[in-house]
Structure formats: C-alpha cells, structure tokens
Design a protein around this motif. Structure first.
Motif, PDB file in Angstrom:
ATOM      1  N   GLU A 149       0.854  -1.177   0.000  1.00  0.00           N
ATOM      2  CA  GLU A 149       0.000   0.000   0.000  1.00  0.00           C
ATOM      3  C   GLU A 149       0.895   1.234   0.000  1.00  0.00           C
ATOM      4  OE1 GLU A 149      -2.351  -0.114   3.550  1.00  0.00           O
ATOM      5  OE2 GLU A 149      -3.427  -1.909   2.935  1.00  0.00           O
ATOM      6  N   VAL A 150       0.510   2.236  -0.773  1.00  0.00           N
ATOM      7  CA  VAL A 150       1.269   3.487  -0.812  1.00  0.00           C
ATOM      8  C   VAL A 150       0.304   4.641  -0.575  1.00  0.00           C
ATOM      9  CG1 VAL A 150       2.720   5.015  -2.200  1.00  0.00           C
ATOM     10  CG2 VAL A 150       2.938   2.532  -2.447  1.00  0.00           C
ATOM     11  N   GLY A 197      -9.974   4.866  -0.748  1.00  0.00           N
ATOM     12  CA  GLY A 197      -9.991   4.304   0.596  1.00  0.00           C
ATOM     13  C   GLY A 197      -8.911   4.909   1.458  1.00  0.00           C
ATOM     14  N   GLY A 198      -8.288   4.097   2.298  1.00  0.00           N
ATOM     15  CA  GLY A 198      -7.321   4.579   3.266  1.00  0.00           C
ATOM     16  C   GLY A 198      -5.922   4.819   2.728  1.00  0.00           C
ATOM     17  N   PHE A 199      -5.676   4.491   1.469  1.00  0.00           N
ATOM     18  CA  PHE A 199      -4.385   4.736   0.834  1.00  0.00           C
ATOM     19  C   PHE A 199      -4.634   5.016  -0.632  1.00  0.00           C
ATOM     20  CE2 PHE A 199      -5.242   0.241   1.087  1.00  0.00           C
ATOM     21  CZ  PHE A 199      -4.935  -0.253  -0.156  1.00  0.00           C
ATOM     22  N   SER A 239      16.701  -7.422  -2.090  1.00  0.00           N
ATOM     23  CA  SER A 239      16.231  -6.724  -3.301  1.00  0.00           C
ATOM     24  C   SER A 239      15.002  -5.880  -2.990  1.00  0.00           C
ATOM     25  CB  SER A 239      15.884  -7.731  -4.398  1.00  0.00           C
ATOM     26  OG  SER A 239      17.008  -8.455  -4.778  1.00  0.00           O
ATOM     27  N   TYR A 240      14.121  -6.422  -2.159  1.00  0.00           N
ATOM     28  CA  TYR A 240      12.926  -5.667  -1.792  1.00  0.00           C
ATOM     29  C   TYR A 240      13.299  -4.418  -0.993  1.00  0.00           C
ATOM     30  CZ  TYR A 240       8.520  -4.118  -0.068  1.00  0.00           C
ATOM     31  OH  TYR A 240       7.454  -3.325   0.208  1.00  0.00           O
ATOM     32  N   ARG A 241      14.204  -4.572  -0.058  1.00  0.00           N
ATOM     33  CA  ARG A 241      14.613  -3.431   0.758  1.00  0.00           C
ATOM     34  C   ARG A 241      15.212  -2.331  -0.116  1.00  0.00           C
ATOM     35  NH1 ARG A 241      18.109  -5.105   5.550  1.00  0.00           N
ATOM     36  NH2 ARG A 241      19.786  -4.925   4.042  1.00  0.00           N
ATOM     37  N   ARG A 242      16.046  -2.717  -1.082  1.00  0.00           N
ATOM     38  CA  ARG A 242      16.604  -1.725  -2.016  1.00  0.00           C
ATOM     39  C   ARG A 242      15.509  -1.084  -2.857  1.00  0.00           C
ATOM     40  NH1 ARG A 242      20.451  -5.623  -2.889  1.00  0.00           N
ATOM     41  NH2 ARG A 242      19.559  -6.100  -4.926  1.00  0.00           N
ATOM     42  N   PHE A 243      14.592  -1.911  -3.354  1.00  0.00           N
ATOM     43  CA  PHE A 243      13.488  -1.383  -4.164  1.00  0.00           C
ATOM     44  C   PHE A 243      12.667  -0.380  -3.364  1.00  0.00           C
ATOM     45  CE2 PHE A 243       9.028  -1.552  -5.414  1.00  0.00           C
ATOM     46  CZ  PHE A 243       9.125  -1.144  -6.730  1.00  0.00           C
ATOM     47  N   LEU A 244      12.327  -0.749  -2.144  1.00  0.00           N
ATOM     48  CA  LEU A 244      11.518   0.145  -1.307  1.00  0.00           C
ATOM     49  C   LEU A 244      12.248   1.460  -1.043  1.00  0.00           C
ATOM     50  CD1 LEU A 244       9.007   0.647   0.410  1.00  0.00           C
ATOM     51  CD2 LEU A 244      10.141  -0.555   2.284  1.00  0.00           C
ATOM     52  N   GLY A 245      13.507   1.397  -0.661  1.00  0.00           N
ATOM     53  CA  GLY A 245      14.252   2.609  -0.342  1.00  0.00           C
ATOM     54  C   GLY A 245      14.632   3.447  -1.545  1.00  0.00           C
ATOM     55  N   GLN A 298       3.764   7.284   3.120  1.00  0.00           N
ATOM     56  CA  GLN A 298       3.775   6.069   3.930  1.00  0.00           C
ATOM     57  C   GLN A 298       3.571   4.849   3.049  1.00  0.00           C
ATOM     58  OE1 GLN A 298       0.386   5.603   6.677  1.00  0.00           O
ATOM     59  NE2 GLN A 298       1.920   5.545   8.301  1.00  0.00           N
ATOM     60  N   THR A 299       4.159   3.737   3.454  1.00  0.00           N
ATOM     61  CA  THR A 299       3.936   2.469   2.757  1.00  0.00           C
ATOM     62  C   THR A 299       3.643   1.381   3.788  1.00  0.00           C
ATOM     63  OG1 THR A 299       6.249   1.778   2.811  1.00  0.00           O
ATOM     64  CG2 THR A 299       5.549   3.070   0.898  1.00  0.00           C
ATOM     65  N   HIS A 300       2.906   0.377   3.351  1.00  0.00           N
ATOM     66  CA  HIS A 300       2.668  -0.827   4.153  1.00  0.00           C
ATOM     67  C   HIS A 300       2.925  -2.008   3.229  1.00  0.00           C
ATOM     68  CE1 HIS A 300       0.952   1.006   7.753  1.00  0.00           C
ATOM     69  NE2 HIS A 300       0.364   1.849   6.936  1.00  0.00           N
ATOM     70  N   THR A 301       3.734  -2.920   3.694  1.00  0.00           N
ATOM     71  CA  THR A 301       4.125  -4.061   2.881  1.00  0.00           C
ATOM     72  C   THR A 301       3.474  -5.328   3.388  1.00  0.00           C
ATOM     73  OG1 THR A 301       6.254  -3.035   2.398  1.00  0.00           O
ATOM     74  CG2 THR A 301       6.109  -5.422   2.115  1.00  0.00           C
TER      75      THR A 301
END
Length: 110
Positions: free
Chosen positions: A2-3, A34-36, A49-55, A66-69
C-alpha cells in the motif's frame, strides 16, 4: 504494498504513475479509493532486493508519505479468467403473453 501520498493532486498522481511504469519489479499498480492511494504488486528475488526497491524506488518518489508491505506466504488462487454469464434465450412463442382481448384491465400471463 500500500502506498499513501502526502497529497492527492493530479501532478502527484502523474509523478507516481510515471515512476511505477519505469520499473520492471512493479507487476501491477492500481490507484484505489480508501485509506491509501495505490496498491502495488511487486516481484523481487529476495528480501535484500525488496529493501533496495523500497528505499531507492518507492520512498525516493517525492510525495510518498507512507507504505505498508504485505508478503505472500502462499498463493491459494490466482486467475485472470472472467466468467461472463450468457443472456437467456427468448422464450418460445407459445410461452409469450396470452391474449387478454375482452378483459378490461387484465394482466398478461406468461
């Protein structure tokens, strides 16, 4: 994922959309109500890889507040098939409304 964006303006939406279109890791990107603001489906090889992608890709986009994974633990069902019901064929002539001649106010019967 969610973003949530910090503002919902046309330029913020367009900026986020263009960034998502540029990255192969993003399999699906849906603007939602909705909420996002966006729901993403992202595929990467591992958590690093996910951590790099997110950052580097998501959090770096101006306006991302804000993001929720959510991580998929098991795929129970995944399909793109859509069932479209067929229209019912017209009733045979003998089942159509019977004549109501001579009966004022009569309701046709089927």
């Amino acid at each position: 994922m969610e973003v949530l964006l910090d503002r919902t303006t046309p330029d913020a939406f367009e900026r986020f959309k263009q960034v998502m279109l540029a990255h192969d890791e993003v399999m699906e990107c849906h603007m939602v109500a909705g909420g996002f603001d966006y729901l993403l489906k992202v595929r990467v090889t591992d958590m690093e890889s996910y951590r790099r992608f997110l950052g580097d890709r998501i959090a770096a986009v101006r306006g991302v507040q804000q993001t929720h994974t959510y991580f998929v633990m098991e795929e129970v069902k995944s399909t793109h098939r859509i069932i479209v019901p067929r229209a019912s064929p017209p009733a045979p002539a003998r089942l159509r409304a019977r004549s109501t001649r001579g009966s004022p106010g009569a309701v046709p019967r089927y």
